[in-house]
Design an enzyme around this catalytic site. Structure first.
Site, PDB file in Angstrom:
ATOM      1  N   ASN A 138       0.848  -1.185   0.000  1.00 44.42           N
ATOM      2  CA  ASN A 138       0.000   0.000   0.000  1.00 44.42           C
ATOM      3  C   ASN A 138       0.887   1.239   0.000  1.00 44.42           C
ATOM      4  OD1 ASN A 138      -1.998   1.874   0.229  1.00 44.42           O
ATOM      5  ND2 ASN A 138      -2.849   1.094   2.159  1.00 44.42           N
ATOM      6  N   ASN A 143      -5.677   6.610  -1.168  1.00 37.83           N
ATOM      7  CA  ASN A 143      -6.587   6.141  -2.226  1.00 37.83           C
ATOM      8  C   ASN A 143      -7.296   4.835  -1.843  1.00 37.83           C
ATOM      9  OD1 ASN A 143      -4.765   4.052  -2.638  1.00 37.83           O
ATOM     10  ND2 ASN A 143      -3.899   4.900  -4.516  1.00 37.83           N
ATOM     11  N   ASP A 144      -7.156   4.430  -0.579  1.00 39.06           N
ATOM     12  CA  ASP A 144      -7.754   3.145  -0.179  1.00 39.06           C
ATOM     13  C   ASP A 144      -9.262   3.136  -0.373  1.00 39.06           C
ATOM     14  OD1 ASP A 144      -5.211   2.524   0.490  1.00 39.06           O
ATOM     15  OD2 ASP A 144      -5.562   2.238   2.632  1.00 39.06           O
ATOM     16  N   GLY A 164      -5.887  -2.503   0.004  1.00 34.16           N
ATOM     17  CA  GLY A 164      -5.296  -1.168  -0.108  1.00 34.16           C
ATOM     18  C   GLY A 164      -4.028  -1.070  -0.933  1.00 34.16           C
ATOM     19  N   ASP A 166      -1.531  -0.875  -4.133  1.00 39.17           N
ATOM     20  CA  ASP A 166      -1.740  -0.027  -5.309  1.00 39.17           C
ATOM     21  C   ASP A 166      -0.482   0.057  -6.173  1.00 39.17           C
ATOM     22  OD1 ASP A 166      -0.157   1.622  -3.687  1.00 39.17           O
ATOM     23  OD2 ASP A 166      -1.934   2.577  -2.815  1.00 39.17           O
ATOM     24  N   ASP A 331      -5.702 -12.804 -20.315  1.00 39.58           N
ATOM     25  CA  ASP A 331      -6.549 -13.633 -19.469  1.00 39.58           C
ATOM     26  C   ASP A 331      -7.516 -14.481 -20.302  1.00 39.58           C
ATOM     27  OD1 ASP A 331      -7.594 -14.093 -16.696  1.00 39.58           O
ATOM     28  OD2 ASP A 331      -9.424 -13.314 -17.607  1.00 39.58           O
ATOM     29  N   GLU A 360      -3.522 -17.183 -21.580  1.00 40.86           N
ATOM     30  CA  GLU A 360      -3.848 -18.192 -20.574  1.00 40.86           C
ATOM     31  C   GLU A 360      -4.712 -19.296 -21.174  1.00 40.86           C
ATOM     32  OE1 GLU A 360      -5.879 -18.384 -16.138  1.00 40.86           O
ATOM     33  OE2 GLU A 360      -6.849 -17.223 -17.690  1.00 40.86           O
TER      34      GLU A 360
HETATM   35 CA    CA Z   1      -3.771   2.384  -1.334  1.00 40.13          CA
END
Ligand code: CA
Length: 619
Positions: A138, A143-144, A164, A166, A331, A360
């Site tokens: 984090n 920005n959480d 959290g 980033d 993906d 994948e």
């Molecule tokens: Ca964060």
């Protein structure tokens, strides 16, 4: 009658006002570039009643070739050609109602960066660090929680919630990643996932042109790419084109009725991926597989709609160009309509011939995984442009081999690895296959190996010395473990120790790590750095000998350099009679152990410690 006329007149006024106040909600791609190999660009323009207006462009070199209205009156698709001579710059798209200009929309063509024309993707010289950004570090607690987004809470105790982490957290620790010896990072998707729950994993994208604000800003993503590059680390973008999140901005007003599959009543995919190759697959099975939704919160995109196909192809190119990417991990590659995924991969590789895309395909059958690699000659003439696929068959063989003793059965133990590698003849480019012990969708390798540190080291040594492009999941270097929560994604993607302020254990500094964890971290670091500086392990040929007595021996060699790897599954040491390897050893006399630099005479036979990987330079 009079009254009805009045109503009608009123409605006309309303509609007219509606058109006049029409504004653009979305114009995508957000920008484009001059000097692209493909001169065509198709803009998706979304705005209230936009299809009632006629767009015009007056800019040298830019021509509107075609205007297509969506099924919804709020969409038009603008086919442009951009001549080679076109200069970068801003221009207006003027929207007319009959001959009257109603409003104008800005659009910009940028100059490409100098290096753009020769993007180089990842290859066997690289070692990839796979990161789940929400769980790594984090770097920006502010920005959480972002107001207005559906999932508001940050709760590190909830394995399915946001923790959290980033983009800033990755930027802050690029030195650690680089010192460890990694040369590429693959963060799982960081685009907007405005979903009610499980938004942390990133695979339910709700806006293909927006970084999730809880992950950071576009400028952070660009900074990550730039800073990584200065440290010799390529940024791999995790792309998703098979499905989106159910809160994608267009879900309440789709451009076309067939924009997504099963728009009216959800059907879930059968996951029977073999229908892509199966000579006998029924139509209903094929449809259920490729058109079914991945899960009920992820609508399946209909790549057979040419406008959607263009949208997704251009979006991928937009990210490559914007971030100056070092590769793509795609993906659920095999879940899309395969003609579409072929068009997607070939369009990207056509624009960037030296780029890399790993798709994948979670199959343990190499006949299936090899089908998607470029240059593979398939019975049905199908040609995908993926540079590589993932070696799930070898991953399973590796773990199974290490967990069982060969015993009396030659089918067991290291023979599984030996025979898995022996299947390489089905691949067009075996040295380009991505290899791994675990990833974000399966139990940690240490967990899979019943928390046996020595076996985990053998697995890592194998991944970093055999052919292919190694990928290591963050935390593997400190023996991350998801026991007893087997197959639980939230626990598999556990927080990296030290990624949060006030963590009592800090893997970046080593503070609080156990002796086993420190030993593993040092081991991974040593091998990664050895691999990085010894191209015999990245580009050398491979020669292997069938396992005997739970010992598997192979060589990597170039004209002037040779490395011998011996994996010993026994508790006790084994002394090898080197005469068996005469064809490769030839006149060499000395073996130098790369871990302690001790030298041994080959003529005396080499002793391999119990339950370990021993690696020698043969001279
Ligand atoms: Ca964060």
């Amino acid at each position: 009658m009079q009254f009805n006329k009045f109503i009608l007149g009123f409605l006309i006024v309303i509609c007219h006002v509606g058109i006049i106040s029409s504004q653009i909600q979305h114009i995508e791609p957000l920008n484009w570039w001059v000097g692209m190999k493909n001169p065509n660009l198709q803009l998706l323009i979304n705005g209230n009643g936009i299809s009632k207006l006629t767009p015009k462009i007056n800019y040298p070199g830019v021509v509107i070739k075609k205007i297509t209205k969506g099924d919804s009156e709020n969409y038009i698709f603008l086919d442009l050609t951009i001549a080679k001579t076109t200069k970068a710059g801003k221009f207006k798209i003027d929207f007319f109602e009959k001959s009257k200009k109603v409003f104008a929309q800005d659009y910009e063509l940028l100059n490409r960066k100098l290096e753009s024309k020769n993007f180089k993707g990842f290859n066997s010289k690289d070692a990839i660090y796979l990161i789940t950004p929400d769980r790594f570090s984090n770097g920006d607690p502010t920005n959480d929680v972002v107001s207005g987004m559906r999932e508001q809470k940050v709760d590190r105790k909830n394995e399915g919630g946001r923790h959290g982490g980033d983009i800033r957290g990755i930027i802050n620790h690029l030195d650690y990643i680089s010192d460890m010896g990694f040369t590429a990072i693959w963060p799982t998707p960081v685009l907007e996932n405005d979903m009610n729950d499980y938004s942390y994993h990133g695979y339910a994208i709700t806006n293909h042109y927006k970084v999730d604000p809880r992950m950071g800003l576009m400028s952070d993503y660009k900074e990550l790419s730039e800073k990584a590059k200065t440290k010799g680390i390529k940024l791999i973008y995790d792309g998703v084109i098979n499905h989106t999140g159910s809160y994608y901005w267009w879900m309440n007003d789709l451009p076309f009725k067939d924009w997504i599959n099963f728009p009216d009543s959800i059907q879930i995919t059968s996951h029977r991926r073999t229908v892509n190759q199966d000579l006998y697959a029924s139509k209903i099975d094929k449809e259920k597989m490729t058109k079914g939704w991945f899960v009920s919160s992820m609508p399946d995109m209909n790549g057979e709609n040419p406008f959607l196909a263009n949208y997704l192809i251009q979006n991928t190119i937009w990210w490559i160009e914007s971030l100056q990417l070092g590769g793509i991990r795609q993906d659920t590659y095999c879940y899309s309509d395969k003609d579409f995924s072929k068009k997607w991969s070939c369009s990207v590789m056509d624009e960037y011939p030296n780029f890399s895309i790993v798709g994948e395909e979670w199959s343990y059958n190499p006949l299936i995984t090899s089908y998607w690699q470029r240059d593979k000659v398939n019975r049905d003439s199908y040609k995908s442009c993926l540079t590589t696929t993932m070696d799930f068959p070898l991953q399973l063989a590796l773990v199974t081999a290490l967990k069982e003793k060969e015993g009396t059965s030659v089918e067991k133990g290291f023979t599984r690895i030996y025979e898995s590698i022996a299947n390489d003849f089905v691949y067009a480019h075996p040295n380009d296959i991505m290899i791994f012990g675990d990833n974000h969708d399966m139990d940690r390798i240490y967990t899979q190996l019943n928390k046996d540190e020595k076996l985990t080291k053998i697995a890592i040594a194998f991944i970093l010395t055999t052919r292919g492009i190694p990928q290591i999941y963050y935390g593997t270097e400190i023996l991350a473990d998801n026991t007893p929560y087997l197959n639980n994604h939230g626990f598999i993607r556990s927080d990296f120790s030290g990624g949060w302020d006030n963590d009592t254990i800090n893997a970046f500094t080593g503070k609080g790590l156990s002796a086993d964890q420190l030993s593993m971290q040092k081991y991974v670091k040593f091998l990664l750095n050895y691999r990085k500086t010894n191209n015999v392990l990245t580009n050398g040929k491979l020669l292997h000998f069938y396992p005997i007595d739970d010992v598997y021996v192979y060589f990597r060699y170039l004209e002037n350099k040779m490395v011998m790897v011996a994996l010993n599954r026994n508790e006790s040491s084994k002394t090898l009679d080197m005469s068996r390897f005469a064809e490769i050893i030839k006149q060499s006399k000395i073996a130098k152990d790369i871990f302690d630099n001790k030298e041994y005479l080959l003529s005396n036979g080499l002793t391999i410690n119990g339950k370990s990987a021993t690696i020698f330079e043969i001279k």
